[in-house]
Design an enzyme around this catalytic site. Structure first.
Site, PDB file in Angstrom:
ATOM      1  N   CYS A  35       5.253  -6.294   1.749  1.00  0.00           N
ATOM      2  CA  CYS A  35       5.591  -4.868   1.657  1.00  0.00           C
ATOM      3  C   CYS A  35       4.906  -4.084   2.787  1.00  0.00           C
ATOM      4  O   CYS A  35       5.222  -4.301   3.949  1.00  0.00           O
ATOM      5  CB  CYS A  35       5.247  -4.332   0.274  1.00  0.00           C
ATOM      6  N   TYR A  36       3.920  -3.220   2.472  1.00  0.00           N
ATOM      7  CA  TYR A  36       3.229  -2.498   3.543  1.00  0.00           C
ATOM      8  C   TYR A  36       2.652  -3.474   4.568  1.00  0.00           C
ATOM      9  O   TYR A  36       2.714  -3.237   5.781  1.00  0.00           O
ATOM     10  CB  TYR A  36       2.108  -1.630   2.963  1.00  0.00           C
TER      11      TYR A  36
ATOM     12  N   GLU B 217       4.588 -11.479  -5.877  1.00  0.00           N
ATOM     13  CA  GLU B 217       3.539 -11.595  -6.904  1.00  0.00           C
ATOM     14  C   GLU B 217       3.964 -11.030  -8.248  1.00  0.00           C
ATOM     15  O   GLU B 217       3.353 -11.299  -9.273  1.00  0.00           O
ATOM     16  CB  GLU B 217       2.249 -10.910  -6.416  1.00  0.00           C
TER      17      GLU B 217
ATOM     18  N   SER C  47     -22.927 -10.857 -26.397  1.00  0.00           N
ATOM     19  CA  SER C  47     -22.303  -9.867 -27.283  1.00  0.00           C
ATOM     20  C   SER C  47     -21.321 -10.514 -28.251  1.00  0.00           C
ATOM     21  O   SER C  47     -20.913  -9.912 -29.222  1.00  0.00           O
ATOM     22  CB  SER C  47     -21.560  -8.823 -26.445  1.00  0.00           C
ATOM     23  N   GLY C  48     -20.909 -11.743 -27.942  1.00  0.00           N
ATOM     24  CA  GLY C  48     -19.873 -12.357 -28.763  1.00  0.00           C
ATOM     25  C   GLY C  48     -18.497 -12.127 -28.166  1.00  0.00           C
ATOM     26  O   GLY C  48     -17.509 -12.658 -28.650  1.00  0.00           O
TER      27      GLY C  48
ATOM     28  N   GLY D 175       0.847  -1.189   0.000  1.00  0.00           N
ATOM     29  CA  GLY D 175       0.000   0.000   0.000  1.00  0.00           C
ATOM     30  C   GLY D 175       0.874   1.228   0.000  1.00  0.00           C
ATOM     31  O   GLY D 175       2.076   1.135   0.280  1.00  0.00           O
TER      32      GLY D 175
ATOM     33  N   VAL E  88     -15.732 -12.425 -24.881  1.00  0.00           N
ATOM     34  CA  VAL E  88     -15.320 -13.614 -24.128  1.00  0.00           C
ATOM     35  C   VAL E  88     -16.271 -13.884 -22.946  1.00  0.00           C
ATOM     36  O   VAL E  88     -16.753 -15.002 -22.768  1.00  0.00           O
ATOM     37  CB  VAL E  88     -13.874 -13.437 -23.601  1.00  0.00           C
ATOM     38  N   ASP E  89     -16.547 -12.841 -22.153  1.00  0.00           N
ATOM     39  CA  ASP E  89     -17.285 -13.063 -20.911  1.00  0.00           C
ATOM     40  C   ASP E  89     -18.721 -13.551 -21.152  1.00  0.00           C
ATOM     41  O   ASP E  89     -19.144 -14.540 -20.565  1.00  0.00           O
ATOM     42  CB  ASP E  89     -17.306 -11.793 -20.049  1.00  0.00           C
ATOM     43  N   SER E  90     -19.456 -12.852 -22.013  1.00  0.00           N
ATOM     44  CA  SER E  90     -20.847 -13.279 -22.201  1.00  0.00           C
ATOM     45  C   SER E  90     -20.901 -14.623 -22.921  1.00  0.00           C
ATOM     46  O   SER E  90     -21.807 -15.419 -22.692  1.00  0.00           O
ATOM     47  CB  SER E  90     -21.672 -12.209 -22.925  1.00  0.00           C
ATOM     48  N   SER E  91     -19.923 -14.911 -23.757  1.00  0.00           N
ATOM     49  CA  SER E  91     -19.913 -16.201 -24.455  1.00  0.00           C
ATOM     50  C   SER E  91     -19.672 -17.348 -23.475  1.00  0.00           C
ATOM     51  O   SER E  91     -20.323 -18.390 -23.554  1.00  0.00           O
ATOM     52  CB  SER E  91     -18.825 -16.236 -25.529  1.00  0.00           C
TER      53      SER E  91
ATOM     54  N   LYS F 200     -10.019 -12.885 -15.651  1.00  0.00           N
ATOM     55  CA  LYS F 200     -10.163 -13.058 -17.100  1.00  0.00           C
ATOM     56  C   LYS F 200      -9.489 -14.340 -17.612  1.00  0.00           C
ATOM     57  O   LYS F 200     -10.055 -15.060 -18.422  1.00  0.00           O
ATOM     58  CB  LYS F 200      -9.542 -11.838 -17.803  1.00  0.00           C
TER      59      LYS F 200
ATOM     60  N   HIS G   2       8.066  -8.040  -3.358  1.00  0.00           N
ATOM     61  CA  HIS G   2       6.788  -8.427  -3.972  1.00  0.00           C
ATOM     62  C   HIS G   2       6.921  -9.761  -4.706  1.00  0.00           C
ATOM     63  O   HIS G   2       7.288  -9.781  -5.870  1.00  0.00           O
ATOM     64  CB  HIS G   2       6.334  -7.347  -4.960  1.00  0.00           C
TER      65      HIS G   2
END
Ligand code: XMP
Length: 523
Positions: free
Chosen positions: A81-82, A170, A222-223, A54, A225-228, A369, A168
């Site tokens: 870190c923080y 990550e 919508s075509g 942070g 990625v997510d809605s498909s 995603k 870090h």
């Protein structure tokens, strides 16, 4: 109950990255603000807790903090870190402004007796970014890593399962970061690693079946990625109880409408009611004579709602409206983490008020995603759709400067298809020849149409045609971006093909602008 690690967010820029890395290690992970009450955390009974970085100094009065009880409930805690400094500060260590600020790749020395540093080299590179440092570890803690300027790069109280790490893990610049986080979740938190996309898909199908019963579900497809992927998942769970409405607004990429229909329509592999609304002409009529970008966006958005409402009206009342909301949307709308209460996200702006339904269904709201993509592959959705680039809701409407006409749409569709084909081929060839991705590989690339017509000459004839603008950017978060250094020979090939194959174009330009000052889309 799947085993869960919780990230407590102190406003660090890498909060989502921490959670993603834990999930990559096979353990489900969720992000919560540091304002989340300890009782709620205890109720969730996580296998482990991670405190993020942070921007603050933990010793200042108004800095984000957490109750000391967190370190006493017996659940393993890892501070980064923080988070590491705060843990040390609360437990009696000394944190102050460092005499030397560490930033960037830093040689770090590890004690391999530590459960988090087993099986990594004694010396390797970590990513540091801090003004303050832990001058003295808290009582009971043993120092387990150091650098030239940082006497306590890591410290731990093994018995109490408390771990503080200044760097870090990550961030990919930390050479053994993945191993360190994996060591934490397996060696310290004793997780089994039950987070797999295959299991997620199976569990979700079961949960959707239970929730929906014999109800009806409506999804705007919508075509993208997510809605498909949402459509694929819902279809596997409830089949024909799902109706997907796909609005072809005439501003899609070349062949995209037919492609979506081929996958989800009656000839495709999924069991659902698929309604394709061919609203192309309706949009072109509405957009006639409109050239102001915001007006165009508004018209496209409102028209979508009208079309969708009409279709929903034909179907009648439904029990659920499904949406392709994903985890970053949840975190960014302020429900999860702390750092980004910046934008509130609505996937289908305006719809919930106007369509008659009882509840919202968001089957992907726990996924990042990359996990949505994995789930898509698991469900049998073709790669060409699962790995599709981001595409804005208003579609080519924001890639045609000025008034939109059917002819201009055709030009930009054709030019864009050539550009993407050439770039994709070049990227594949590079990977094959070099065994790694090209460093110019863009994160988003497309052709747009400028509003400029200019004089040219073609086959002894004067032309007065449009200029196509090629755009390609490298970006991590789409908030800032650099233009990608696509090799000249590739751009040249694209230019030649567009000029030869696309009628109405006599110039091709490459957009060098970064964001800011430019945006990624050109309108
Ligand atoms: P800009 O142009 O704002 O784009 O730099 C950043 C990212 O957002 C996408 N974008 C949109 N996505 N509706 C969307 O769903 C929109 O109106 C929209 N405008 C831009 C853009 O493609 C890029 O990935």
């Amino acid at each position: 109950m799947r085993e869960t690690v919780i990230v407590i967010d102190f406003g660090g820029q890498y909060n989502q990255l921490v959670a993603r890395r834990v999930r990559e290690a096979g353990v489900y992970c969720e992000i919560y603000s540091y304002k989340t009450d300890i009782e709620k955390i205890k109720e969730m009974n996580p296998k482990g807790i991670i405190l993020t970085g942070g921007p603050n100094s933990c010793y200042e009065d108004d800095s984000p903090t957490y109750t000391k009880e967190l370190f006493e409930i017996g659940i393993p805690v890892l501070g980064l870190c923080y988070g590491a400094q705060l843990m040390q500060h609360i437990l009696g260590g000394v944190v102050e402004k460092a005499p030397v600020r560490e930033y960037g790749k830093t040689e770090t020395f590890f004690d391999n007796n530590s459960k988090v540093f087993t099986d990594i080299p004694e010396k390797s590179i970590t990513w540091m970014s801090h003004f303050d440092y832990i001058k003295e570890a808290a009582p009971g803690f043993k120092v387990s890593a150091h650098t030239k300027d940082c006497p306590v790069a890591a410290a731990e109280d093994e018995e109490k399962k408390l771990y503080a790490i200044q760097f870090h893990p990550e961030v990919l610049h930390t050479e053994y970061g993945k191993e360190i986080l994996s060591n934490y979740v397996y060696n310290v938190c004793e997780c089994k690693g039950d987070w797999k996309m295959e299991t997620f898909v199976q569990d979700s199908i079961k949960a959707i079946k239970e929730k929906v019963g014999d109800g009806k579900v409506l999804l705007a497809l919508s075509g993208g990625v997510d809605s498909s992927v949402a459509a694929g998942l819902l279809s596997k769970a409830i089949g024909k109880q799902l109706t997907c409405v796909f609005v072809d607004h005439g501003l899609l990429r070349k062949n995209e409408g037919d492609d979506v229909e081929a996958i989800f329509g009656p000839e495709g592999d999924f069991d659902l009611n698929f309604i394709r609304v061919n609203a192309q002409q309706r949009y072109y009529d509405k957009l006639k004579g409109v050239s102001e970008p915001e007006n165009k966006r508004k018209i496209i958005g409102e028209e979508f709602i009208r079309v969708f409402e009409e279709e929903a009206g034909k179907i009648g009342a439904v029990d659920f409206l499904a949406q392709g909301t994903i985890y970053p949307d949840v975190v960014e709308s302020g429900l999860g983490g702390e750092s980004a209460v910046i934008k509130s996200h609505h996937n289908v702006g305006g719809l919930p008020d106007t369509v008659d339904f009882k509840d919202i269904l968001e089957p992907l709201r726990d996924l990042f995603k990359d996990e949505v993509r994995k789930a898509g592959l698991e469900l049998g959705i073709p790669e060409r759709l699962v790995f599709r680039q981001p595409f804005p809701g208003p579609g080519l409407g924001v890639r045609i400067v000025g008034e939109i006409t059917e002819d201009k749409v055709k030009i930009v569709q054709d030019a864009d298809a050539i550009y993407r084909e050439e770039v994709d081929t070049a990227l594949k060839e590079y990977l094959k020849e070099n065994g790694k991705e090209a460093d110019w590989k863009p994160d988003q690339y497309f052709a747009a149409l400028t509003n400029m017509q200019s004089v040219g000459v073609m086959g002894d004839e004067r032309t007065y045609d449009f200029a196509v603008c090629l755009r390609a950017v490298k970006t991590i978060d789409f908030m800032t971006a650099e233009s990608s250094e696509i090799p000249y020979d590739i751009l040249n090939r694209v230019m030649t093909r567009i000029i030869n194959e696309v009628k109405g174009v006599n110039r091709v330009m490459y957009d060098l602008t970064s964001k800011p000052p430019g945006t990624i889309e050109i309108e």
